[in-house]
Design a protein around this motif. Structure first.
Motif, PDB file in Angstrom:
ATOM      1  N   GLU A  69       0.832  -1.203   0.000  1.00 29.05           N
ATOM      2  CA  GLU A  69       0.000   0.000   0.000  1.00 29.05           C
ATOM      3  C   GLU A  69       0.866   1.253   0.000  1.00 29.05           C
ATOM      4  OE1 GLU A  69      -3.421   2.157   2.834  1.00 29.05           O
ATOM      5  OE2 GLU A  69      -2.623   0.175   3.349  1.00 29.05           O
ATOM      6  N   GLY A  70       0.491   2.218  -0.837  1.00 33.96           N
ATOM      7  CA  GLY A  70       1.191   3.506  -0.874  1.00 33.96           C
ATOM      8  C   GLY A  70       2.311   3.589  -1.886  1.00 33.96           C
ATOM      9  N   LYS A  76      -5.563  -3.211   4.255  1.00 37.00           N
ATOM     10  CA  LYS A  76      -5.387  -1.762   4.254  1.00 37.00           C
ATOM     11  C   LYS A  76      -5.188  -1.306   5.687  1.00 37.00           C
ATOM     12  CE  LYS A  76      -7.517   2.418   2.334  1.00 37.00           C
ATOM     13  NZ  LYS A  76      -6.407   2.669   1.375  1.00 37.00           N
ATOM     14  N   LEU A  77      -4.318  -0.348   5.894  1.00 32.04           N
ATOM     15  CA  LEU A  77      -4.085   0.165   7.239  1.00 32.04           C
ATOM     16  C   LEU A  77      -5.156   1.169   7.608  1.00 32.04           C
ATOM     17  CD1 LEU A  77      -0.209   0.729   7.315  1.00 32.04           C
ATOM     18  CD2 LEU A  77      -1.521  -1.101   8.411  1.00 32.04           C
ATOM     19  N   VAL A 119      -5.326  -8.675  -9.104  1.00 35.39           N
ATOM     20  CA  VAL A 119      -5.209  -7.391  -8.404  1.00 35.39           C
ATOM     21  C   VAL A 119      -4.400  -6.428  -9.270  1.00 35.39           C
ATOM     22  CG1 VAL A 119      -5.361  -8.304  -6.056  1.00 35.39           C
ATOM     23  CG2 VAL A 119      -3.133  -8.168  -7.169  1.00 35.39           C
ATOM     24  N   GLY A 120      -4.723  -5.151  -9.163  1.00 35.44           N
ATOM     25  CA  GLY A 120      -3.870  -4.120  -9.739  1.00 35.44           C
ATOM     26  C   GLY A 120      -4.066  -3.797 -11.198  1.00 35.44           C
ATOM     27  N   GLU A 121      -5.259  -4.027 -11.750  1.00 34.21           N
ATOM     28  CA  GLU A 121      -5.428  -3.792 -13.184  1.00 34.21           C
ATOM     29  C   GLU A 121      -5.217  -2.328 -13.576  1.00 34.21           C
ATOM     30  OE1 GLU A 121      -9.290  -3.892 -14.948  1.00 34.21           O
ATOM     31  OE2 GLU A 121     -10.294  -3.968 -13.026  1.00 34.21           O
ATOM     32  N   MET A 122      -5.607  -1.375 -12.711  1.00 32.13           N
ATOM     33  CA  MET A 122      -5.468   0.028 -13.088  1.00 32.13           C
ATOM     34  C   MET A 122      -4.023   0.487 -13.106  1.00 32.13           C
ATOM     35  SD  MET A 122      -8.386   0.706 -14.030  1.00 32.13           S
ATOM     36  CE  MET A 122      -8.031   2.404 -14.500  1.00 32.13           C
ATOM     37  N   PRO A 151      -0.244   5.397  -6.585  1.00 27.71           N
ATOM     38  CA  PRO A 151       0.048   4.590  -5.388  1.00 27.71           C
ATOM     39  C   PRO A 151      -0.972   3.478  -5.210  1.00 27.71           C
ATOM     40  CG  PRO A 151       0.166   6.936  -4.898  1.00 27.71           C
ATOM     41  CD  PRO A 151      -0.433   6.821  -6.258  1.00 27.71           C
ATOM     42  N   ARG A 152      -0.503   2.315  -4.763  1.00 33.04           N
ATOM     43  CA  ARG A 152      -1.413   1.206  -4.498  1.00 33.04           C
ATOM     44  C   ARG A 152      -2.344   1.578  -3.349  1.00 33.04           C
ATOM     45  NH1 ARG A 152      -1.142  -2.645  -8.677  1.00 33.04           N
ATOM     46  NH2 ARG A 152       1.004  -3.384  -8.960  1.00 33.04           N
ATOM     47  N   SER A 153      -3.629   1.238  -3.492  1.00 35.31           N
ATOM     48  CA  SER A 153      -4.614   1.591  -2.469  1.00 35.31           C
ATOM     49  C   SER A 153      -4.669   0.571  -1.341  1.00 35.31           C
ATOM     50  CB  SER A 153      -5.995   1.727  -3.106  1.00 35.31           C
ATOM     51  OG  SER A 153      -6.379   0.506  -3.717  1.00 35.31           O
TER      52      SER A 153
END
Length: 225
Positions: free
Chosen positions: A48-49, A67-68, A86-89, A96-98
């Motif tokens: 994340e981030g 997620k934190l 995961v992560g198609e966009m 940054p990864r959400s």
């Protein structure tokens, strides 16, 4: 790198929304750029981030997406297994990864890098058009959801306003009645367009919560009490 036979790979790729309308030929080109990567149990596949640059398809194993929270605690969003992604966009923007993705078991993923995908887009107008159509569909869906949410908020504000104004008038048996009001006056008080208020009033009447006597609005006495 294939996930088995070509038909299985195509089905897996087509399940990814970004590729839902892509032709088989272009799906095969995408499949030819998939790179197999192995991750041990407990490892972090996505953090994340950090900027993302790849789509990951789970070939085998299980992962958790986390997620934190604001207080620093880990919140599990979902569990994923074989065939999930995961992560198609990240294929279209280096944002940054959400969320983070961590391996619950030994995991094998098939990765498609942003650089390879953009290269495919440049070579295939059909693939580019399919992706644009999917992004357009998403934008339309987001706009529709935003419009619906805005309408609900205006509806709630209009109900609250009519309740308040009716309370300032007088009770008439089991109902209360407002002073004469135009749609424009209601719109000015709730902060929206007159056309939106017209839609809201029509819906409230359809729900039989509201009726109109001339320019006065009649509503149940128990509301807001």
């Amino acid at each position: 790198m294939s996930m088995g036979n070509e038909a299985d790979t195509r089905r897996t790729l087509r399940a990814i929304p970004l590729f839902s309308a892509v032709e088989d030929e272009d799906l095969d080109r995408i499949a030819s750029h998939l790179i197999e990567r192995r991750h041990p149990r407990g490892s972090t596949i996505v953090e994340e981030g950090l900027p993302g640059d790849s789509l990951y398809i789970l070939r085998d194993g299980r992962v958790k997406v986390t997620k934190l929270s604001d207080d620093g605690r880990e919140k599990i969003l979902e569990m994923l297994g074989e065939g999930d992604f995961v992560g198609e966009m990240a294929l279209l923007e280096r944002a940054p990864r959400s969320a983070s993705v961590q391996a619950l078991t030994a995991v094998t993923v098939l990765a498609l890098s942003r650089a390879d995908f953009l290269g495919l887009l440049r070579k295939s107008p059909e693939l580019s058009l399919s992706v644009i159509q999917e992004l357009s569909r998403r934008l339309r869906s987001v706009n529709e959801q935003a419009s619906a949410l805005t309408f609900r908020r205006v509806k709630d504000r209009t109900r609250d306003l009519l309740i308040r104004l009716a309370k300032e008038e007088h009770e008439n048996g089991t109902h209360r009645i407002t002073a004469p009001l135009t749609h424009q006056q209601i719109a000015d008080m709730v902060g929206t367009a007159r056309e939106t208020v017209t839609r809201v009033v029509k819906e409230l009447k359809g729900e039989e919560w509201l009726r109109q006597e001339g320019k006065r609005y009649v509503l149940p006495a128990e509301d807001g009490v």
